[in-house]
Write a protein that holds these residues in place. Structure first.
Motif, mmCIF file in Angstrom:
data_model
loop_
_atom_site.group_PDB
_atom_site.id
_atom_site.type_symbol
_atom_site.label_atom_id
_atom_site.label_comp_id
_atom_site.label_asym_id
_atom_site.label_seq_id
_atom_site.Cartn_x
_atom_site.Cartn_y
_atom_site.Cartn_z
ATOM 1 N N MET A 11 0.842 -1.275 0.057
ATOM 2 C CA MET A 11 -0.136 -0.065 0.051
ATOM 3 C C MET A 11 0.931 1.447 -0.048
ATOM 4 O O MET A 11 0.387 2.168 -0.799
ATOM 5 N N ARG A 12 1.990 1.315 0.689
ATOM 6 C CA ARG A 12 2.725 2.203 0.729
ATOM 7 C C ARG A 12 3.347 2.621 -0.700
ATOM 8 O O ARG A 12 3.434 3.810 -1.061
ATOM 9 N N VAL A 13 3.770 1.494 -1.452
ATOM 10 C CA VAL A 13 4.466 1.827 -2.769
ATOM 11 C C VAL A 13 3.146 2.350 -3.749
ATOM 12 O O VAL A 13 3.488 3.111 -4.448
ATOM 13 N N GLN A 14 1.986 1.574 -3.431
ATOM 14 C CA GLN A 14 0.968 2.045 -4.326
ATOM 15 C C GLN A 14 0.575 3.580 -4.160
ATOM 16 O O GLN A 14 0.354 4.196 -5.259
ATOM 17 N N ARG A 15 0.797 3.975 -2.894
ATOM 18 C CA ARG A 15 0.104 5.477 -2.570
ATOM 19 C C ARG A 15 1.441 6.309 -3.142
ATOM 20 O O ARG A 15 1.161 7.339 -3.756
ATOM 21 N N GLU A 16 2.603 5.888 -3.081
ATOM 22 C CA GLU A 16 3.793 6.692 -3.625
ATOM 23 C C GLU A 16 3.784 6.928 -4.981
ATOM 24 O O GLU A 16 3.847 7.936 -5.681
ATOM 25 N N ASP A 82 -8.086 12.289 -2.191
ATOM 26 C CA ASP A 82 -8.505 12.238 -1.097
ATOM 27 C C ASP A 82 -8.619 10.545 -0.390
ATOM 28 O O ASP A 82 -8.497 10.514 0.732
ATOM 29 N N GLU A 83 -8.472 9.884 -1.292
ATOM 30 C CA GLU A 83 -8.773 8.294 -0.809
ATOM 31 C C GLU A 83 -7.908 7.636 -1.534
ATOM 32 O O GLU A 83 -7.857 6.780 -2.382
ATOM 33 N N LEU A 84 -6.460 7.773 -1.336
ATOM 34 C CA LEU A 84 -5.459 7.022 -1.970
ATOM 35 C C LEU A 84 -4.795 5.642 -1.095
ATOM 36 O O LEU A 84 -4.103 5.039 -1.640
ATOM 37 N N GLY A 85 -5.531 5.770 0.032
ATOM 38 C CA GLY A 85 -5.372 4.154 1.076
ATOM 39 C C GLY A 85 -4.454 4.667 1.942
ATOM 40 O O GLY A 85 -3.546 5.273 1.793
ATOM 41 N N SER A 86 -4.714 3.813 2.928
ATOM 42 C CA SER A 86 -3.778 3.960 4.221
ATOM 43 C C SER A 86 -2.818 2.656 4.242
ATOM 44 O O SER A 86 -3.504 1.749 4.531
ATOM 45 N N PRO A 87 -1.487 2.870 4.377
ATOM 46 C CA PRO A 87 -0.643 1.898 4.384
ATOM 47 C C PRO A 87 -0.737 1.344 5.838
ATOM 48 O O PRO A 87 -0.971 -0.196 5.935
ATOM 49 N N TRP A 88 -1.063 2.081 6.916
ATOM 50 C CA TRP A 88 -1.155 1.550 8.356
ATOM 51 C C TRP A 88 -2.456 0.970 8.362
ATOM 52 O O TRP A 88 -2.727 -0.451 9.141
ATOM 53 N N GLY A 89 -3.718 1.149 7.862
ATOM 54 C CA GLY A 89 -4.924 0.712 7.880
ATOM 55 C C GLY A 89 -4.690 -0.540 7.119
ATOM 56 O O GLY A 89 -5.484 -1.540 7.799
ATOM 57 N N ALA A 90 -4.286 -0.740 6.099
ATOM 58 C CA ALA A 90 -4.083 -1.945 5.555
ATOM 59 C C ALA A 90 -3.382 -2.832 5.888
ATOM 60 O O ALA A 90 -3.723 -4.188 6.111
ATOM 61 N N GLY A 91 -2.135 -2.453 6.766
ATOM 62 C CA GLY A 91 -1.353 -3.494 7.599
ATOM 63 C C GLY A 91 -2.033 -4.039 8.496
ATOM 64 O O GLY A 91 -2.079 -4.890 9.019
ATOM 65 N N ALA A 92 -2.625 -2.804 9.461
ATOM 66 C CA ALA A 92 -3.545 -3.509 10.701
ATOM 67 C C ALA A 92 -4.544 -4.322 10.340
ATOM 68 O O ALA A 92 -4.610 -5.388 11.042
#
Length: 174
Positions: A11-16, A82-92
């Motif tokens: 998710m971090r890479v996708q968001r980046e 405004d909705e690019l996804g949360s890496p922390w949310g996806a990880g949790a």
């Protein structure tokens, strides 16, 4: 934890990547506003807006750089800034679901052992897969009697392949 870390990184890479695409769009808006204006007119026309109305709307949108970037990101890139996804949310979420899913086949081993625990783990796992597949139909609108068995077959198949690979490598259930 491995699945959660993988999901976080994904998710971090996708968001980046999405942030980079939006940044590039902002750069294009700053360096070629006329070209971006024309591009916006074409995007609006593809949505069925007549040329004159598209021209007027594009002019109004381009007058506000923040709005112009938002519209270009949505229409050209297909992204909601405004909705690019949360890496922390996806990880949790991944951590919680995989931990819960991994606990299901371990439960029988807390009270029994050997073949009884193994076959109980298989049964509980298949039942859990069916239940989750059927429950998800509340969100997908599919029929529970199709989705439940499908998830059970996919998860059961993955478990069977894992078992077969283990057996081929000489690993045995004690």
């Amino acid at each position: 934890f491995s699945m959660a870390a993988g999901e976080y990184h994904s998710m971090r890479v996708q968001r980046e990547i999405f942030e980079r695409l939006i940044h590039l769009e902002a750069h294009e808006l700053a360096t070629d506003p006329e070209g971006e204006h024309e591009e916006l007119v074409r995007l609006l026309q593809r949505r069925g807006i007549p040329h004159d109305a598209a021209e007027t709307a594009a002019t109004a949108m381009m007058a506000d750089p923040e709005r112009a970037l938002d519209v270009h990101a949505r229409e050209e890139l297909g992204l909601d800034p405004d909705e690019l996804g949360s890496p922390w949310g996806a990880g949790a979420s991944s951590l919680a679901t995989f931990a819960l899913g991994a606990f299901v086949p371990l439960m029988p081993y807390l009270i029994a052992g050997g073949a009884v625990a193994a076959w109980t783990a298989v049964g509980l796992s298949l039942a859990a897969l069916f239940a989750v597949g059927a429950w998800l139909t509340a969100y997908t609108g599919r029929r529970w009697w199709v989705a439940g068995p499908r998830m059970m077959a996919i998860g059961g198949g993955a478990a069977l392949v894992t078992f077969m690979v283990g057996r081929a490598l000489g690993v045995a259930v004690a």
